[in-house]
Enzyme design. Structure first.
Site, PDB file in Angstrom:
ATOM      1  N   ASP A   1       0.837  -1.195   0.000  1.00  0.00           N
ATOM      2  CA  ASP A   1       0.000   0.000   0.000  1.00  0.00           C
ATOM      3  C   ASP A   1       0.878   1.254   0.000  1.00  0.00           C
ATOM      4  OD1 ASP A   1      -2.298   1.446  -0.012  1.00  0.00           O
ATOM      5  OD2 ASP A   1      -2.801   1.119   2.098  1.00  0.00           O
TER       6      ASP A   1
ATOM      7  N   LEU B   1      11.532 -20.458  -4.968  1.00  0.00           N
ATOM      8  CA  LEU B   1      10.584 -19.514  -4.352  1.00  0.00           C
ATOM      9  C   LEU B   1       9.253 -19.658  -5.076  1.00  0.00           C
ATOM     10  CD1 LEU B   1       9.871 -16.914  -2.631  1.00  0.00           C
ATOM     11  CD2 LEU B   1      10.576 -15.603  -4.628  1.00  0.00           C
TER      12      LEU B   1
ATOM     13  N   HIS C   1       2.883   3.302  -8.962  1.00  0.00           N
ATOM     14  CA  HIS C   1       2.723   1.872  -9.283  1.00  0.00           C
ATOM     15  C   HIS C   1       3.955   1.344 -10.028  1.00  0.00           C
ATOM     16  CE1 HIS C   1      -1.215   2.105  -7.689  1.00  0.00           C
ATOM     17  NE2 HIS C   1      -1.771   2.732  -8.703  1.00  0.00           N
TER      18      HIS C   1
HETATM   19  C1  FPP Z   1      -1.595   0.217  -3.421  1.00  0.00           C
HETATM   20  O1  FPP Z   1      -1.206   1.559  -3.476  1.00  0.00           O
HETATM   21  C2  FPP Z   1      -1.135  -0.547  -4.551  1.00  0.00           C
HETATM   22  C3  FPP Z   1      -1.930  -1.156  -5.480  1.00  0.00           C
HETATM   23  C4  FPP Z   1      -3.399  -1.144  -5.459  1.00  0.00           C
HETATM   24  C5  FPP Z   1      -1.371  -1.862  -6.621  1.00  0.00           C
HETATM   25  C6  FPP Z   1      -0.155  -2.678  -6.334  1.00  0.00           C
HETATM   26  C7  FPP Z   1       0.530  -2.896  -7.600  1.00  0.00           C
HETATM   27  C8  FPP Z   1       1.864  -2.865  -7.791  1.00  0.00           C
HETATM   28  C9  FPP Z   1       2.866  -2.675  -6.703  1.00  0.00           C
HETATM   29  C10 FPP Z   1       2.413  -2.988  -9.115  1.00  0.00           C
HETATM   30  C11 FPP Z   1       2.125  -4.260  -9.849  1.00  0.00           C
HETATM   31  C12 FPP Z   1       2.591  -5.499  -9.227  1.00  0.00           C
HETATM   32  C13 FPP Z   1       3.002  -6.602  -9.919  1.00  0.00           C
HETATM   33  C14 FPP Z   1       3.112  -7.867  -9.175  1.00  0.00           C
HETATM   34  C15 FPP Z   1       3.355  -6.592 -11.353  1.00  0.00           C
HETATM   35  P1  FPP Z   1      -2.333   2.670  -3.527  1.00  0.00           P
HETATM   36  O2  FPP Z   1      -2.543   3.041  -4.941  1.00  0.00           O
HETATM   37  O3  FPP Z   1      -3.542   2.188  -2.797  1.00  0.00           O
HETATM   38  O4  FPP Z   1      -1.633   3.827  -2.741  1.00  0.00           O
HETATM   39  P2  FPP Z   1      -2.343   4.962  -1.850  1.00  0.00           P
HETATM   40  O5  FPP Z   1      -2.968   4.259  -0.681  1.00  0.00           O
HETATM   41  O6  FPP Z   1      -1.196   5.821  -1.449  1.00  0.00           O
HETATM   42  O7  FPP Z   1      -3.323   5.649  -2.739  1.00  0.00           O
END
Ligand code: FPP
Length: 236
Positions: free
Chosen positions: A4, A115, A21
């Site tokens: 997050d 893994l 992201h």
């Molecule tokens: C949360 O941050 C993150 C996500 C909803 C997406 C997670 C995706 C990735 C790390 C990239 C893709 C992963 C792979 C495995 C290819 P948020 O957007 O909720 O952040 P915020 O809470 O600050 O708004």
């Protein structure tokens, strides 16, 4: 791993959320390498929850694009490093291209055992329990055991029907980004997991942060509802 804080990381730098992201994907690479180096056998990443569809359509599309690019770019490397890739969740709403890439990546990496990297995509813990129950019920019906009045709660062993039936339950759940909640991650499987929350935003969660989380974990006394049992040491 509940990743997050990508959006906030980007906002702090006056960048679009999607830049967070993109940096998040880089961190995924770093943490996968860390786990291989430290002989951690299972890593599960919450990449897209069932609730994430409610985000702006551009952001959802961008995240899908990142999954596609990451799968295309990384599968050879995963094979080279002995990583077995699994994707859990309801994949039916994903594009046929993404679904095909997932199937191919899973098949190509199936023989690897250094893994097991699980990506939870369109995953929710409640969905997992519901689909496991449906799986269990189908088997009961097929074997003529379905009379509901004869079923007691302890007869319902959902373990083999859960999406991660191939893996042990998580020892440690890490959530970055400051919130202290599970947000529908591995609800059933995390019953006895140690929960580690950090304010560090996912794009900043590097090897040093992971070290801190593991150092915290090995201090925990794991009781599983019983008397003391030390946390399993993670080999260096
Ligand atoms: C949360 O941050 C993150 C996500 C909803 C997406 C997670 C995706 C990735 C790390 C990239 C893709 C992963 C792979 C495995 C290819 P948020 O957007 O909720 O952040 P915020 O809470 O600050 O708004």
């Amino acid at each position: 791993m509940i990743m997050d804080g990508n959006g906030r990381w980007a906002r702090k730098r006056h960048l679009p959320r999607v830049a967070g992201h993109a940096r998040g994907v880089k961190r995924v690479r770093d943490i996968v390498e860390f786990c291989i180096a430290r002989n951690i056998r299972y890593l599960t990443l919450f990449a897209f929850s069932t609730e994430n569809w409610k985000r702006p359509v551009d952001e959802v599309n961008h995240l899908m694009g990142l999954f596609v690019t990451a799968l295309e770019a990384e599968v050879n490397k995963l094979c080279k490093n002995g990583v077995c890739l699994r994707v859990i969740g309801d994949l039916s709403p994903f594009s046929p291209r993404l679904q095909a890439l997932i199937t191919t990546a899973e098949a190509r990496t199936a023989g690897n055992d250094r893994l097991t990297l699980t990506i939870a995509a369109n995953y929710g813990g409640r969905w997992d329990i519901q689909q496991a129950f449906v799986g269990w019920l189908k088997v009961q019906q097929a074997t003529g055991n379905a009379a509901a009045q004869q079923v007691s709660p302890e007869d319902i062993d959902l373990g083999p029907y859960l999406a991660m039936a191939y893996a042990p339950n998580p020892d440690l759940v890490i959530r970055t980004g400051g919130e202290q909640r599970i947000s529908n991650f591995l609800l059933w499987q995390s019953a006895y997991a140690e929960l580690y929350f950090t304010d560090t935003l996912w794009p900043a969660f590097d090897a040093a942060e992971m070290e801190r989380a593991l150092a915290w974990y090995v201090q925990r006394e794991r009781r599983f509802g019983q008397v003391g049992q030390p946390a399993q040491a993670i080999a260096r």
